[in-house]
Design an enzyme around this catalytic site. Structure first.
Site, PDB file in Angstrom:
ATOM      1  N   CYS A 106       1.268 -16.848  25.743  1.00 41.04           N
ATOM      2  CA  CYS A 106       2.735 -16.064  26.220  1.00 41.04           C
ATOM      3  C   CYS A 106       2.417 -15.530  27.559  1.00 41.04           C
ATOM      4  O   CYS A 106       2.109 -16.297  28.457  1.00 41.04           O
ATOM      5  CB  CYS A 106       3.048 -15.258  25.159  1.00 41.04           C
ATOM      6  SG  CYS A 106       4.973 -14.743  25.452  1.00 41.04           S
ATOM      7  N   HIS A 209       3.369 -17.960  20.288  1.00 41.31           N
ATOM      8  CA  HIS A 209       2.239 -16.814  19.626  1.00 41.31           C
ATOM      9  C   HIS A 209       1.648 -17.507  18.579  1.00 41.31           C
ATOM     10  O   HIS A 209       2.095 -17.338  17.164  1.00 41.31           O
ATOM     11  CB  HIS A 209       3.159 -15.622  19.284  1.00 41.31           C
ATOM     12  CG  HIS A 209       3.427 -14.926  20.613  1.00 41.31           C
ATOM     13  ND1 HIS A 209       2.634 -13.943  20.982  1.00 41.31           N
ATOM     14  CD2 HIS A 209       4.294 -14.776  21.315  1.00 41.31           C
ATOM     15  CE1 HIS A 209       3.132 -13.358  22.214  1.00 41.31           C
ATOM     16  NE2 HIS A 209       4.292 -13.800  22.327  1.00 41.31           N
ATOM     17  N   GLU A 211      -1.216 -16.701  17.240  1.00 36.80           N
ATOM     18  CA  GLU A 211      -1.647 -15.311  16.172  1.00 36.80           C
ATOM     19  C   GLU A 211      -0.854 -15.048  15.273  1.00 36.80           C
ATOM     20  O   GLU A 211      -1.116 -14.755  14.153  1.00 36.80           O
ATOM     21  CB  GLU A 211      -2.083 -14.461  17.312  1.00 36.80           C
ATOM     22  CG  GLU A 211      -1.146 -13.549  17.790  1.00 36.80           C
ATOM     23  CD  GLU A 211      -0.216 -13.784  18.845  1.00 36.80           C
ATOM     24  OE1 GLU A 211      -0.186 -15.233  19.291  1.00 36.80           O
ATOM     25  OE2 GLU A 211       0.600 -13.094  19.121  1.00 36.80           O
TER      26      GLU A 211
END
Ligand SMILES: [Mn+2]
Length: 242
Positions: A106, A209, A211
């Site tokens: 990001c 994202h 993660e």
């Protein structure tokens, strides 16, 4: 050992400091790495972190100060943290010098792009005709919009040769002009650049994202972290032999 850049957060009068979202930690551990959160302190300590870790995740967070790509903030530009910008530029520069991989997520992708001489769209809704929704309203663990992956990119191989995938989206800025040597590896339907790479230098960046999708159980997004961790191990080996 993977260093994760942090951002400054103030929770209350009694609690403020350098922060990285827990999903970066859990995804790196799942991928077999030892994560380490790095404070934002431009100067000699950044060089020491660069020497200590085997790879780096530049994490999400606030906007990049537009002064670094020779613009003034537009009305749609958000909060920026010039000290964090400087610390991450320094970390990236050191990592590249030492031949250590960097994974920009990001804001991290945007930092890589600006550091290499690129520019940013300061606010997608302001600057793009007919944008799709890039600041999703559903949980960050869920995907919301599609991206098309360039077939000749490293990303295409890493993610198992899917031409299109669904990603989460929590950004209002994106790449305008690409930085030196960067290639766009994925695009949203409105043309927004959603991933970049320079494979020979071990730099990858995604605008979404992974993660949080990994924390939500996505095996596909875990592949990104596994790739990055194995690349870090590989380059550690190569650097040790030089
Ligand atoms: Mn998006």
């Amino acid at each position: 050992m993977i260093g994760i850049s942090s951002g400054y957060v103030k929770l209350s009068e009694f609690s403020e400091g350098d922060y990285a979202h827990k999903d970066y930690i859990s995804s790196l551990i799942k991928a077999g790495a030892v994560p380490l959160i790095l404070p934002i302190v431009p100067g000699p300590s950044v060089d020491a972190y660069a020497a200590l870790c085997d790879g780096f995740v530049l994490s999400g967070g606030c906007d990049v100060n537009p002064q670094f790509f020779d613009q003034d903030p537009t009305p749609g530009c958000g909060v920026f943290d010039t000290e964090r910008d400087r610390a991450e530029f320094q970390l990236l520069q050191q990592a590249m010098k030492l031949g250590k991989p960097v994974f920009g997520i990001c804001r991290g992708l945007q930092v890589i792009n600006v550091a290499l001489g690129g520019t940013l769209i300061q606010d997608i809704a302001d600057e793009i005709d007919h944008p799709i929704q890039h600041t999703q309203k559903v949980s960050r663990k869920e995907g919301s919009h599609r991206v098309r992956i360039a077939k000749d990119s490293r990303l295409y191989q890493v993610l198992g040769e899917h031409e299109a995938i669904v990603v989460n989206s929590l950004h209002h800025q994106s790449v305008a002009r690409l930085g030196d040597g960067l290639r766009a590896a994925a695009f949203a339907a409105d043309g927004v650049v959603e991933a970049v790479d320079i494979t020979e230098k071990g730099l990858i960046g995604v605008q979404w994202h992974p993660e949080s999708m990994t924390a939500g159980g996505s095996e596909l997004m875990l592949h990104l972290f596994e790739y990055f961790v194995s690349l870090s191990k590989e380059m550690k080996q190569v650097n040790a032999e030089i």
